[in-house]
Design a protein around this motif. Structure first.
Motif, PDB file in Angstrom:
ATOM      1  N   PRO A 129      -8.260  -3.009   2.316  1.00 42.57           N
ATOM      2  CA  PRO A 129      -6.877  -2.485   2.372  1.00 42.57           C
ATOM      3  C   PRO A 129      -6.809  -0.990   2.632  1.00 42.57           C
ATOM      4  N   CYS A 130      -7.791  -0.226   2.111  1.00 47.42           N
ATOM      5  CA  CYS A 130      -7.820   1.217   2.323  1.00 47.42           C
ATOM      6  C   CYS A 130      -9.097   1.782   1.738  1.00 47.42           C
ATOM      7  N   GLU A 160      -2.724  11.560  -0.113  1.00 47.49           N
ATOM      8  CA  GLU A 160      -2.590  12.148   1.222  1.00 47.49           C
ATOM      9  C   GLU A 160      -3.116  11.154   2.250  1.00 47.49           C
ATOM     10  N   VAL A 161      -2.334  10.879   3.282  1.00 48.10           N
ATOM     11  CA  VAL A 161      -2.720   9.935   4.333  1.00 48.10           C
ATOM     12  C   VAL A 161      -3.400  10.711   5.451  1.00 48.10           C
ATOM     13  N   LEU A 162      -4.677  10.394   5.702  1.00 45.24           N
ATOM     14  CA  LEU A 162      -5.435  11.074   6.742  1.00 45.24           C
ATOM     15  C   LEU A 162      -5.382  10.339   8.072  1.00 45.24           C
ATOM     16  N   THR A 163      -4.832   9.141   8.077  1.00 47.66           N
ATOM     17  CA  THR A 163      -4.718   8.343   9.309  1.00 47.66           C
ATOM     18  C   THR A 163      -3.247   8.017   9.538  1.00 47.66           C
ATOM     19  N   PRO A 164      -2.436   9.011   9.920  1.00 47.34           N
ATOM     20  CA  PRO A 164      -0.988   8.789  10.047  1.00 47.34           C
ATOM     21  C   PRO A 164      -0.607   7.857  11.191  1.00 47.34           C
ATOM     22  N   ASP A 165      -1.528   7.629  12.141  1.00 52.25           N
ATOM     23  CA  ASP A 165      -1.203   6.766  13.273  1.00 52.25           C
ATOM     24  C   ASP A 165      -1.247   5.281  12.919  1.00 52.25           C
ATOM     25  N   ILE A 166      -1.773   4.959  11.732  1.00 49.61           N
ATOM     26  CA  ILE A 166      -1.856   3.558  11.321  1.00 49.61           C
ATOM     27  C   ILE A 166      -0.554   3.149  10.642  1.00 49.61           C
ATOM     28  N   ASP A 167      -0.019   2.009  11.038  1.00 48.06           N
ATOM     29  CA  ASP A 167       1.167   1.455  10.378  1.00 48.06           C
ATOM     30  C   ASP A 167       0.699   0.650   9.162  1.00 48.06           C
ATOM     31  N   TYR A 168       0.692   1.302   7.995  1.00 50.39           N
ATOM     32  CA  TYR A 168       0.162   0.669   6.784  1.00 50.39           C
ATOM     33  C   TYR A 168       1.243  -0.023   5.943  1.00 50.39           C
ATOM     34  N   LYS A 169       2.483  -0.056   6.446  1.00 50.60           N
ATOM     35  CA  LYS A 169       3.570  -0.623   5.649  1.00 50.60           C
ATOM     36  C   LYS A 169       3.413  -2.127   5.433  1.00 50.60           C
ATOM     37  N   HIS A 170       2.667  -2.791   6.298  1.00 52.13           N
ATOM     38  CA  HIS A 170       2.474  -4.241   6.159  1.00 52.13           C
ATOM     39  C   HIS A 170       1.263  -4.585   5.289  1.00 52.13           C
ATOM     40  N   LEU A 178       0.832  -1.206   0.000  1.00 56.22           N
ATOM     41  CA  LEU A 178       0.000   0.000   0.000  1.00 56.22           C
ATOM     42  C   LEU A 178       0.869   1.260   0.000  1.00 56.22           C
ATOM     43  N   ALA A 179       2.008   1.192   0.668  1.00 57.88           N
ATOM     44  CA  ALA A 179       2.912   2.338   0.692  1.00 57.88           C
ATOM     45  C   ALA A 179       3.388   2.696  -0.715  1.00 57.88           C
ATOM     46  N   THR A 180       3.599   1.664  -1.554  1.00 54.45           N
ATOM     47  CA  THR A 180       4.008   1.911  -2.940  1.00 54.45           C
ATOM     48  C   THR A 180       2.898   2.607  -3.718  1.00 54.45           C
ATOM     49  N   LEU A 181       1.651   2.176  -3.512  1.00 51.56           N
ATOM     50  CA  LEU A 181       0.504   2.811  -4.172  1.00 51.56           C
ATOM     51  C   LEU A 181       0.370   4.263  -3.729  1.00 51.56           C
ATOM     52  N   ILE A 182       0.543   4.520  -2.448  1.00 52.40           N
ATOM     53  CA  ILE A 182       0.428   5.884  -1.925  1.00 52.40           C
ATOM     54  C   ILE A 182       1.471   6.793  -2.568  1.00 52.40           C
ATOM     55  N   GLY A 183       2.712   6.289  -2.662  1.00 52.38           N
ATOM     56  CA  GLY A 183       3.758   7.096  -3.273  1.00 52.38           C
ATOM     57  C   GLY A 183       3.557   7.295  -4.758  1.00 52.38           C
ATOM     58  N   LYS A 184       3.105   6.240  -5.452  1.00 55.59           N
ATOM     59  CA  LYS A 184       2.927   6.320  -6.901  1.00 55.59           C
ATOM     60  C   LYS A 184       1.804   7.276  -7.271  1.00 55.59           C
ATOM     61  N   MET A 185       0.707   7.233  -6.526  1.00 57.94           N
ATOM     62  CA  MET A 185      -0.459   8.060  -6.841  1.00 57.94           C
ATOM     63  C   MET A 185      -0.479   9.384  -6.079  1.00 57.94           C
ATOM     64  N   VAL A 194      -7.826   0.814   9.389  1.00 60.23           N
ATOM     65  CA  VAL A 194      -8.110   0.905   7.955  1.00 60.23           C
ATOM     66  C   VAL A 194      -7.653   2.280   7.479  1.00 60.23           C
ATOM     67  N   PRO A 195      -6.607   2.372   6.664  1.00 62.41           N
ATOM     68  CA  PRO A 195      -6.093   3.674   6.221  1.00 62.41           C
ATOM     69  C   PRO A 195      -7.125   4.452   5.399  1.00 62.41           C
ATOM     70  N   ILE A 196      -7.242   5.736   5.697  1.00 65.37           N
ATOM     71  CA  ILE A 196      -8.074   6.649   4.920  1.00 65.37           C
ATOM     72  C   ILE A 196      -7.139   7.544   4.111  1.00 65.37           C
ATOM     73  N   LEU A 197      -7.339   7.550   2.799  1.00 66.02           N
ATOM     74  CA  LEU A 197      -6.476   8.307   1.892  1.00 66.02           C
ATOM     75  C   LEU A 197      -7.311   9.331   1.133  1.00 66.02           C
TER      76      LEU A 197
END
Length: 313
Positions: free
Chosen positions: A85-86, A16-26, A6-13, A108-111
């Protein structure tokens, strides 16, 4: 099954991460399709594919605004219980703080993105289809010749790398040598690329490893290329009959996709680079509707018909 972080998708697209307290790297994405949870917002969760990226646009946001606030939050809470996933909010839609707090509790990450819903969906689906495509690795060389992706195969030591080196000197571009990673991005398209370890390198027997990008410049290499034609090099066999007209195309299959394949017999003195260039241009002409072999066949047929007609008269 292949996955994308998911981190790759966030960087590619550029999300903006609205839930920074979530560890979404896994968190990993394994489905190339996305979902707009229209029916789910109405409470229908049968056949719900929770592995997909959930996208909320203007229509979904307008529908939730018509609900009572607690009911809308409750529906999204039920959606998050499926461990999606998000959730991505498009068009720069403002997200309620209560929803962000709920998503943080349920991990659940909110983007968020400012792109329109349709364009964002199309871009994500296209990118995920490439990243999650079925793939395989074969022994060969892939070069870009006049814009055509030419995959050169054959037994080890038959001259594939030497042919690729000559093509590079003639102004064409290397994609990969020795190992070709093939991805099936659609039922019509195969994409070839190099493994990270061997990218831009060529092995020449008697010389060793050379870096094509360093020796010939950045214009001599390419990272990916669609595979349009396969050229199979093989030792000359005088007892074997080789196609001399090319009226019928031969094909080879990779990952269920058929690609035009030419078998080229190798004898001392043959200029492989010129042969590959000619094959590339001829293949492009065929795609544009011109077939030299068919034209020659038509000429011969018309000539025979004229002679037969003259004899009858």
């Amino acid at each position: 099954m292949y996955t994308v972080e998911l981190a790759t998708l966030i960087g590619k697209m550029n999300l903006e991460v609205l839930t920074p307290d979530i560890d979404y790297k896994h968190i990993k994405i394994c489905q190339p399709d996305v979902n707009r949870p229209a029916l789910q917002l109405a409470g229908f969760f049968d056949h719900f594919d929770s592995d997909r990226v959930q996208i909320i646009g203007r229509v979904e946001e307008a529908y939730m605004r018509k609900m009572e606030k607690d009911h809308g939050i409750g529906i999204l809470s039920r959606l998050m219980d499926y461990k999606v996933p998000c959730i991505v909010f498009c068009r720069g839609i403002d997200v309620e703080p209560e929803l962000i707090q709920l998503a943080t509790q349920k991990c659940v990450p909110i983007l968020k993105t400012n792109k329109t819903t349709s364009s964002f969906m199309a871009e994500v689906i296209r990118w995920l289809n490439v990243e999650l495509a079925p793939r395989m690795s074969i022994h060969g060389v892939l070069v870009d010749v006049y814009g055509e992706g030419i995959l050169i195969t054959g037994e080890s030591g038959i001259g594939k790398s030497e042919a690729a080196l000559e093509l590079i000197k003639r102004g064409h571009r290397l994609v990969t040598d020795d190992v070709v990673e093939i991805k099936k991005v659609s039922d019509e398209t195969l994409i070839g690329m190099a493994p990270d370890i061997t990218r831009h390198f060529i092995e020449l027997r008697g010389i060793g490893i050379i870096n094509v990008k360093t020796l010939f410049g950045v214009e001599s290499v390419k990272n990916t290329q669609a595979i349009d034609l396969v050229i199979k090099l093989e030792e000359w066999n005088k007892e074997k009959e080789y196609d001399r007209l090319g009226l019928e195309e031969q094909y080879i299959e990779y990952l269920g996709n058929k690609v035009v394949c030419h078998s080229i017999p190798i004898r001392p003195g043959r200029n492989l680079a010129v042969i590959v260039e000619s094959a590339a241009v001829n293949h492009r002409q065929k795609k544009m509707g011109y077939n030299a072999a068919q034209e020659l066949y038509n000429r011969v047929t018309n000539n025979l018909m004229k002679k037969n007609k003259a004899i009858e008269e």
